[in-house]
Design an enzyme around this catalytic site. Structure first.
Site, PDB file in Angstrom:
ATOM      1  N   LEU A   1       0.781  -1.005   0.015  1.00 16.06           N
ATOM      2  CA  LEU A   1      -0.058   0.025  -0.211  1.00 16.06           C
ATOM      3  C   LEU A   1       0.957   1.067  -0.127  1.00 16.06           C
ATOM      4  CD1 LEU A   1      -2.727   1.407   0.359  1.00 16.06           C
ATOM      5  CD2 LEU A   1      -2.575   1.084   2.882  1.00 16.06           C
TER       6      LEU A   1
ATOM      7  N   ALA B   1      -4.518  -4.583  11.699  1.00 15.82           N
ATOM      8  CA  ALA B   1      -2.940  -4.642  12.020  1.00 15.82           C
ATOM      9  C   ALA B   1      -2.544  -3.658  13.359  1.00 15.82           C
ATOM     10  CB  ALA B   1      -2.222  -4.117  11.009  1.00 15.82           C
TER      11      ALA B   1
ATOM     12  N   ARG C   1      21.807  -4.629  41.112  1.00 16.05           N
ATOM     13  CA  ARG C   1      22.943  -3.876  41.006  1.00 16.05           C
ATOM     14  C   ARG C   1      23.363  -2.988  42.409  1.00 16.05           C
ATOM     15  NH1 ARG C   1      24.450   1.606  37.467  1.00 16.05           N
ATOM     16  NH2 ARG C   1      26.740   1.394  37.586  1.00 16.05           N
TER      17      ARG C   1
ATOM     18  N   GLU D   1       1.617   1.868  10.120  1.00 17.62           N
ATOM     19  CA  GLU D   1       0.051   1.752  10.351  1.00 17.62           C
ATOM     20  C   GLU D   1      -0.518   3.048  11.059  1.00 17.62           C
ATOM     21  OE1 GLU D   1      -0.014  -0.298   8.849  1.00 17.62           O
ATOM     22  OE2 GLU D   1       0.854  -2.406   9.616  1.00 17.62           O
TER      23      GLU D   1
END
Length: 391
Positions: free
Chosen positions: A138, A249, A275, A370
């Site tokens: 597209l 989508a 950590r 999209e």
């Protein structure tokens, strides 16, 4: 003992009671696939710009390709189940959720929604198995956000159609067996199923990508590609055709981007509790806890929004504007979470020892395709005011 970040997140945000047993099953299968088949190799594949084609058939065997479709060979799963699969795959890498999206939500959805019985029978079962790959052509070089200005054209020549033009950022095009090509005709925008072996069709992977490096996006050229009349998708007429697939989508992205966000949050949480700085874990400091809390809140809100949209979709009440809310929010907040997680990781956060920079780079692409932030913002503005501001 250092707490398990995944367990800690799930203790605070308990989503399981909101899901059915079937939905949890799809999620768990996708999580297992992502952890066993994608995570061990994704950092090297990202570094090497390598798309691992052997995983395609495995995704098909797992039922993930076109899983939301009701056609023969497809799983016919619910919208929330599909969203959860997207969530888990993108927690591993956006490129693999993108593959499932291009194959299932774009190419297969176009054939399912708009194709003839013969087209559905020819392509969908094999695509669901991962034996054939599809792409969705597209976007064009000069106007990704303005498909109404499409320059690719198709005209009749006897019993055939002849298609000429160019497309850009077309996922999977160099690997695909069939391209769903959208072209302007004298009867408006129409869709065509173009076998990629057709004379005049060429696809060239885009080089120089700093994002989606373990995925494939291409420039496509159609130089008077001739296809028979039955290549036309009979049910698609005008831009509502491709837009109907794009919304499928976009819905997957709402869930998927939050998967990437979860991966970043887990990395930050694990680092915060392991950590030691100034003689104690950095997670015992107020500033780090504030960062973690803020990330958790946005992640939880994003997933709950995705779940809400999924329930609307399952009852046929999901609107394009609501999808825009989800796509805009999920990607924007996922990027914010990734950036904040990087600060918790310190200098090591920019290395491949952690997935955060890879997710951050990929999400920049997800933010663009999209529908950009700007386009979805204008969609929402129009929904609120009734006034278009696109030009």
């Amino acid at each position: 003992m250092t707490p398990d970040p995944r367990a800690a997140l799930e203790d605070v945000f308990s989503i399981d009671p909101l899901l059915t047993e079937e939905e949890r099953g799809w999620r768990d299968r996708a999580r297992s696939f992502a952890e066993q088949r994608i995570l061990p190799i994704i950092e090297q594949d990202f570094e090497d710009k390598h798309f691992r084609t052997e995983l395609v058939s495995e995704l098909g065997a797992a039922g993930f390709l076109g899983m939301h479709l009701m056609d023969p060979g497809c799983a016919g799963a619910g919208a929330v189940s599909y969203g959860l699969v997207c969530h888990e795959l993108e927690a591993a890498d956006s490129g693999w959720r993108t593959f499932v999206s291009v194959q299932g939500s774009l190419a297969m959805s176009a054939i399912s929604k708009y194709g003839s019985d013969e087209q559905r029978a020819e392509w969908l079962p094999a695509m669901a198995r991962g034996e054939r790959i599809g792409c969705f052509a597209l976007t064009e070089p000069d106007g990704g956000s303005d498909p109404g200005a499409m320059r690719t054209s198709a005209h009749r020549d006897g019993d055939d159609w002849v298609i000429t033009g160019s497309k850009r950022w077309i996922g999977l095009a160099s690997l695909a067996h069939v391209a769903v090509v959208w072209a302007a005709t004298e009867d408006g925008v129409r869709g065509f199923l173009v076998p990629t072996e057709s004379v005049g069709f060429s696809a060239r992977p885009i080089e120089g990508k700093l994002s989606m490096r373990a995925s494939v996006q291409c420039d496509v050229t159609l130089d008077e590609v001739r296809v028979p009349s039955d290549a036309l998708l009979p049910g698609a007429r005008g831009l509502s055709g491709p837009f109907g697939c794009l919304n499928e989508a976009r819905y997957g992205i709402v869930w998927g981007a939050m998967g990437a966000a979860r991966s970043c949050l887990e990395a930050a949480l694990g680092r915060a509790t392991s950590r030691q700085v100034f003689g104690r874990p950095i997670g015992s400091t107020q500033l780090i806890q504030a960062k973690l809390a803020d990330m958790l809140v946005e992640y939880e809100k994003g997933v709950l929004l995705a779940l809400h949209l999924g329930r609307l979709k399952e009852t046929g009440r999901l609107t394009p504007a609501q999808i825009s809310v989800g796509k805009l929010n999920s990607v924007r907040e996922a990027l914010a979470i990734a950036r904040e997680a990087r600060t918790v990781l310190g200098g090591d956060g920019v290395t491949s020892a952690f997935p955060v920079m890879r997710h951050m780079a990929n999400l920049e692409s997800v933010r663009t395709y999209e529908g950009t932030d700007e386009i979805h913002t204008l969609v929402l503005g129009r929904a609120l005011t009734g006034l278009g501001a696109f030009a």
